[in-house]
Write a protein that holds these residues in place. Structure first.
Motif, mmCIF file in Angstrom:
data_model
loop_
_atom_site.group_PDB
_atom_site.id
_atom_site.type_symbol
_atom_site.label_atom_id
_atom_site.label_comp_id
_atom_site.label_asym_id
_atom_site.label_seq_id
_atom_site.Cartn_x
_atom_site.Cartn_y
_atom_site.Cartn_z
ATOM 1 N N ALA A 215 0.821 -1.219 0.000
ATOM 2 C CA ALA A 215 0.000 0.000 0.000
ATOM 3 C C ALA A 215 0.852 1.265 0.000
ATOM 4 O O ALA A 215 0.362 2.342 0.298
ATOM 5 C CB ALA A 215 -0.917 0.008 1.228
ATOM 6 N N ALA A 220 -5.756 5.787 -3.058
ATOM 7 C CA ALA A 220 -6.657 4.879 -2.329
ATOM 8 C C ALA A 220 -7.223 3.801 -3.241
ATOM 9 O O ALA A 220 -7.303 2.628 -2.866
ATOM 10 C CB ALA A 220 -7.790 5.682 -1.685
ATOM 11 N N GLU A 221 -7.632 4.175 -4.489
ATOM 12 C CA GLU A 221 -8.210 3.180 -5.386
ATOM 13 C C GLU A 221 -7.185 2.121 -5.783
ATOM 14 O O GLU A 221 -7.483 0.928 -5.805
ATOM 15 C CB GLU A 221 -8.753 3.869 -6.649
ATOM 16 N N THR A 223 -4.567 1.356 -4.069
ATOM 17 C CA THR A 223 -4.234 0.587 -2.871
ATOM 18 C C THR A 223 -5.204 -0.580 -2.703
ATOM 19 O O THR A 223 -4.797 -1.709 -2.411
ATOM 20 C CB THR A 223 -4.279 1.490 -1.634
ATOM 21 N N ARG A 224 -6.500 -0.303 -2.894
ATOM 22 C CA ARG A 224 -7.485 -1.387 -2.808
ATOM 23 C C ARG A 224 -7.257 -2.424 -3.906
ATOM 24 O O ARG A 224 -7.370 -3.636 -3.672
ATOM 25 C CB ARG A 224 -8.896 -0.820 -2.904
ATOM 26 N N THR A 227 -4.246 -4.453 -2.928
ATOM 27 C CA THR A 227 -4.582 -5.406 -1.869
ATOM 28 C C THR A 227 -5.314 -6.621 -2.435
ATOM 29 O O THR A 227 -5.028 -7.766 -2.057
ATOM 30 C CB THR A 227 -5.451 -4.718 -0.812
ATOM 31 N N SER A 228 -6.243 -6.370 -3.367
ATOM 32 C CA SER A 228 -6.969 -7.484 -3.983
ATOM 33 C C SER A 228 -6.032 -8.364 -4.805
ATOM 34 O O SER A 228 -6.117 -9.605 -4.750
ATOM 35 C CB SER A 228 -8.091 -6.941 -4.878
#
Length: 458
Positions: A215, A220-221, A223-224, A227-228
């Motif tokens: 991250a 933010a987008e 980062t998600r 993570t996925s």
């Protein structure tokens, strides 16, 4: 219609976002253009009305209403003031433009405006002529009602309005083109990290890399998304590791019955055998083949159940019967005595018989392999569980190796003269844990080794 729209829709995310931005900008531009041109049209009309009223006020200063009738005074700029000007008194035409007719639609519109009590304006379009704007200015004083009606050609104003409309449409086209180009460039730049992450994820998954996105220094987008993708890579790596482990376990478990089949066939082909000996060999081979099938079914079922992450595996087994059959069929040196001890003749465990065999088999095989004179399998019941001890009087497990005892592929001494890949104990523990049980080693037991299997009661 929907199918046609779906077929015409852009295939890329950049194209779709650009189309959405272009559509939104088009709607906004259309609304702004309509509002702008309506406002400008009214503004030009108000300008025309103000000019007509100013001219009417100028003409009114040349009118004498002190006598019984309205009288127009002659001035220096009389010809300029008389252009497109009508003066009426009580419905009587006092003066009109030299080129205007005394009848017709234009005169009727002038007469209607003059008959009104206050200021009024109207637009008249004669056939084949350009539109005219008429405004009436009532005159105070005198005995009868009088009014001055002025006219103005709206052609220049309409031409200005048309020019403004064409200019705004051209500006809208340029703005929409710029919006589309800038949106595509911006979206392409914004999606560049996504494309890079996708390529990295594809490369990492192909080579089983330990690299992950994390991250750090990501919006933010992203980062998600990272993570996925990290979770997906972890699942792929786990699935590959599990597949390799399952393959190794199948190879390890199938080795013993396959060796038994090969040995029996080799012994049978060395010299002619009697029918009774042949039937005995066939029986042994059939039992070994059935054992191989049971091993495959057990491990594959366990793989499916593990994929669904079950809490328990349904089924029950008679512990004494299963353990007795295993002890009878396991091969052991002549000096090693085998025995099964149980606190009761009826003892049920909450797992299928095949799974119980797969859990106990690696421990029993190791005990027979390393025992000096005896192997004992004890079964006892405690509240909610069944404990099975596999005990031998061999050398036991070296103290330094206890921490690695249940690690796949680890052996205390690879040169001890015994076959094995170090997968039996890890398999037994994993299968036991899959049904809520456990396999443990008692380091304090001496002499020899003692392994304890804990399984839920049936």
């Amino acid at each position: 219609m929907k199918g046609l729209l779906a077929h015409l829709a852009p295939r890329t995310l950049r194209g779709r976002l650009s189309l959405v931005a272009l559509t939104a900008a088009s709607l906004l531009m259309t609304i702004l253009t309509v509002v702008f041109n309506v406002v400008m049209d009214r503004h030009l009309q108000h300008q025309a009305d103000d000019e007509l009223r100013n001219r009417a006020a100028a003409v009114a200063t040349t009118i004498d209403m002190s006598g019984p009738h309205v009288r127009v005074l002659e001035t220096v700029n009389d010809r300029l003031l008389d252009t497109n000007v009508w003066i009426l008194e009580g419905g009587r035409l006092v003066e009109k433009p030299p080129s205007a007719a005394s009848a017709g639609p234009l005169y009727q519109a002038v007469d209607r405006l003059a008959a009104q009590s206050g200021r009024a304006c109207a637009t008249v379009t004669a056939r084949g002529e350009r539109p005219l704007r008429l405004c009436s200015e009532p005159l105070s004083g005198g005995r009868g009602g009088a009014a001055v009606v002025t006219a103005l050609d709206l052609g220049p104003y309409r031409s200005s309005a048309d020019t403004l409309l064409l200019g705004s449409l051209a500006l809208d086209a340029v703005m929409l083109l710029c919006t589309y180009v800038l949106t595509r460039l911006s979206v392409a730049r914004a999606l560049r990290p996504v494309r890079t992450m996708t390529d990295q994820a594809t490369q990492w998954s192909a080579v089983h890399s330990d690299d992950r996105f994390g991250a750090k220094d990501h919006p933010a987008e992203l980062t998600r998304l990272g993570t996925s993708l990290d979770a997906l890579l972890d699942r792929i790596r786990t699935a590959l590791r599990y597949e390799q482990q399952l393959t190794a376990e199948l190879s390890h478990e199938l080795r013993t019955p396959l060796t038994r089949i090969i040995t029996e066939l080799d012994w049978w082909t060395r010299r002619p055998r009697s029918a009774e000996e042949t039937r005995a060999i066939q029986s042994v081979i059939g039992e070994a083949a059935q054992a191989m099938r049971t091993i495959c079914d057990t491990l594959l079922n366990d793989a499916r159940e593990s994929a669904r992450n079950p809490a328990t595996v349904p089924g029950t087994a008679d512990v004494v019967s299963v353990l007795g059959g295993m002890v009878r069929h396991v091969e052991a040196p002549d000096q090693v005595r085998k025995a099964v001890e149980a606190e009761t003749s009826v003892l049920e465990v909450g797992v299928p018989p095949a799974l119980l065999e797969r859990i106990v088999s690696p421990l029993l095989t190791n005990a027979v392999r390393y025992a000096r004179s005896s192997v004992k399998v004890r079964a006892r019941s405690i509240p909610g569980a069944v404990w099975i001890d596999v005990v031998d009087d061999g050398p036991g497990v070296p103290q330094a190796f206890i921490s690695e005892l249940f690690q796949p592929g680890r052996r205390a001494d690879a040169d001890d003269g015994h076959d094995g890949a170090g997968l039996g104990l890890p398999l037994a523990r994993r299968l036991a844990r899959a049904v809520g049980g456990e396999v443990s080693y008692d380091a304090a037991h001496a002499p020899g080794a003692r392994f304890t299997i804990s399984l839920p009661a049936g």
